[in-house]
Design a protein around this motif. Structure first.
Motif, short mmCIF file in Angstrom:
data_model
loop_
_atom_site.label_atom_id
_atom_site.label_comp_id
_atom_site.label_asym_id
_atom_site.label_seq_id
_atom_site.Cartn_x
_atom_site.Cartn_y
_atom_site.Cartn_z
N ASN A 1 0.80 -1.22 0.00
CA ASN A 1 0.00 0.00 0.00
C ASN A 1 0.83 1.27 0.00
OD1 ASN A 1 -2.43 -1.37 -0.01
ND2 ASN A 1 -2.56 -1.48 2.21
N LEU A 2 2.15 1.15 0.14
CA LEU A 2 3.01 2.34 0.14
C LEU A 2 3.41 2.69 -1.29
CD1 LEU A 2 5.28 1.60 3.23
CD2 LEU A 2 3.39 3.23 3.06
N ARG A 3 2.39 2.99 -2.10
CA ARG A 3 2.63 3.21 -3.53
C ARG A 3 1.81 4.40 -4.06
NH1 ARG A 3 4.58 -1.23 -5.98
NH2 ARG A 3 3.49 -0.70 -7.90
N ASN A 4 1.28 5.21 -3.17
CA ASN A 4 0.40 6.30 -3.61
C ASN A 4 1.14 7.41 -4.33
OD1 ASN A 4 -1.88 5.07 -2.46
ND2 ASN A 4 -1.43 5.94 -0.45
N SER A 5 2.44 7.51 -4.11
CA SER A 5 3.21 8.61 -4.71
C SER A 5 3.82 8.25 -6.07
CB SER A 5 4.33 9.05 -3.76
OG SER A 5 3.79 9.57 -2.56
N LEU A 6 3.54 7.05 -6.55
CA LEU A 6 4.09 6.64 -7.85
C LEU A 6 3.28 7.27 -8.98
CD1 LEU A 6 4.85 2.85 -7.21
CD2 LEU A 6 6.37 4.82 -6.96
#
Length: 387
Positions: free
Chosen positions: A106-111
Motif C-alpha cells: 500500500n506504500l505506492r500512492n506517490s508513484l
C-alpha cells in the motif's frame, strides 16, 4: 556436460532439491535424484553460496556475483532456476515471495504515471501484478537514471552495473563497506541478471531514477515536537486532547511540508544523519562559520540527548523504482522533557533544499510529503494527542 551430478547434499537438511553450490574458484550444480514419479513437479531450487565467512545468499545472487562460469549457462536454465521460491539466507530458510505484504503493497500512492525529473511514463501495474511472485512474462518497463547521477564519480552514488563486471557489484542484503545495503523489511531478492528488486513490488520503471544507490537508499528524518500552547502558557486542548506541533520544512522540489531529513552518508548512523540534516535544513548550517556551527550545536545538545525511533522502513516516495527505493528511520525528540524551549531564542533559516522552516500544527488535515503523515500519526497515537 560441465555440471557435476551427485546424489549427496552435504550440510543440507532439505531434500530433494536442486542446489547451487559455489565458491570463489569452483562452481557446480548439484542435483539430487528424486524417486518421485515423473508427473510430480513439487521439486524446487535451493541456493547456497559458500564464502570464507560461511554466509549463504539467494540463488540469484550466487548466479550473478563473481561467478563468470554461470555466464555460459543457457538462458532457459537460468529462467527455470529463477522460479525458485525458497532460499537459504544466513543459514535460515527465507521465502522470497512473502516479503511484499499488504503494508508495503500500500506504500505506492506517490508513484505518479510520469517519473519526475524528466523521466519516462511508468508501465501501469495491475493490482494482481504488483508482487514479484506474480508472473508477468511480458513486463518490460523503461529504464531511467538521471544524467546527474551517471556523470562523474560521486560519494553518494553507485556506479552503473555491467553484467561483465558482476564480481565488482555491490553486496546486496549486507553491509557493503561503509554502505548499508540491508532493508528494514528483511532480505530483498534480485532478478535473473542480479539486479535488486523493490520489496514493495513492481513500480513500472527500472534503473535508479534520481536515487544514488541501487537497492535501499537509507534516509533519516528528524521529528522535534512540543505541545502547542496559548499565550498564557496553557496547553491547547481540542476535543479533550492536547495538540502537538513539530518543526517542519517546506521542500523546494515539491512545495510540501516535511520532516527535516535526508540520506544517510556512507559510514554514518541514523542519529548522526538526523542531527546533520536538521541543522542543515532548519538553520542552514552549511553556510555558518565553524564558530557559529559549534555554538548552534552546543545550544541544541540537550534536544538530541533522548531520541526515540518512531518508524523504520519503506517510504512511499515518487522517486522509487523497481531497483532503487527509499527507507527511512524517523527519530522523535520531545522539547517537553526539557526545562526550557531552546528554540525560543533561535531563528530558523531554511537550507538549500527548503524554502522555509516553521512550527507546524498536527491534525488529520495536515498535508505532508511522502509517508510523513503516516509516520506522524504513529507518534500521535502513542502520545494520545489530538488528531
Amino acid at each position: 556436460q560441465s555440471l557435476s551430478i551427485t546424489s549427496a547434499l552435504n550440510n543440507f537438511n532439505f531434500c530433494p532439491r536442486t542446489v547451487i553450490a559455489a565458491n570463489q574458484s569452483k562452481l557446480k550444480l548439484l542435483v539430487e535424484h528424486t524417486t518421485r514419479s515423473s508427473h510430480n513437479h513439487n521439486s524446487g531450487c535451493w541456493a547456497k553460496c559458500h564464502f570464507s565467512s560461511g554466509t549463504r545468499v539467494p540463488y540469484d545472487y550466487a548466479l550473478n556475483r563473481g561467478f563468470h562460469t554461470f555466464q555460459q549457462f543457457d538462458t532457459r536454465m537460468t529462467a527455470k532456476l529463477a522460479k525458485t521460491k525458497i532460499v537459504i539466507m544466513d543459514g535460515v530458510p527465507y521465502n522470497n515471495n512473502s516479503y511484499a505484504g499488504m503494508e508495503l503493497r500500500n506504500l505506492r500512492n506517490s508513484l505518479s504515471p510520469i517519473y519526475p525529473f524528466g523521466g519516462p511514463a511508468r508501465v501501469p501495474i495491475p493490482d494482481d501484478k504488483i508482487e514479484w511472485s506474480s508472473r508477468w512474462e511480458d513486463y518490460s518497463p523503461p529504464e531511467f537514471t538521471t544524467e546527474s547521477i551517471l556523470i562523474g564519480d560521486k560519494d553518494w552514488a553507485d556506479k552503473e552495473l555491467r553484467l561483465t563486471d558482476v564480481g565488482l557489484w555491490p553486496k546486496w542484503n549486507q553491509q557493503d563497506g561503509g554502505i548499508n545495503r540491508k532493508s528494514h523489511h528483511g532480505n530483498y531478492r534480485t532478478d535473473n541478471d542480479g539486479y535488486p528488486l523493490n520489496p514493495a513490488g513492481r513500480t513500472g520503471i527500472k534503473g535508479r531514477g534520481s536515487l544514488g544507490r541501487w537497492a535501499t537508499n537509507h534516509a533519516a528524518d528528524c521529528i522535534i515536537t512540543r505541545w502547542k500552547k496559548h499565550e498564557d502558557g496553557s496547553a491547547v486542548i481540542i476535543d479533550g486532547k492536547p495538540q502537538l506541533q513539530f518543526i517542519g520544512i517546506i521542500r523546494k522540489d515539491t512545495g510540501d511540508s516535511a520532516f527535516p531529513g535526508g540520506m544517510i552518508d556512507a559510514g554514518e548512523d541514523a542519529m548522526t544523519a538526523v542531527k546533520r540534516e536538521f541543522l542543515e535544513e532548519v538553520f542552514s548550517s552549511e553556510e555558518a562559520t565553524d564558530d557559529e556551527r559549534a555554538a548552534l550545536e552546543d545550544s541544541l545538545k540537550n534536544v538530541f540527548m533522548r531520541g526515540e525511533t518512531v518508524y523504520k522502513g519503506y517510504v512511499d516516495d515518487r522517486r522509487n523504482t523497481d531497483n532503487a527505493w527509499i527507507e527511512t528511520e524517523a527519530i522523535s525528540f520531545s522539547l517537553d522533557e526539557l526545562d526550557t524551549d531552546v528554540f525560543s531564542n533561535l531563528k530558523f533559516k531554511a537550507g538549500s533544499d527548503a524554502t522555509g522552516a516553521l512550527w507546524i500544527d498536527i491534525d488529520q488535515n495536515v498535508k505532508l510529503y511522502a509517508s510523513h503523515k503516516s509516520i506522524i500519526k504513529i507518534l500521535i497515537q502513542k502520545l494520545n494527542a489530538y488528531w
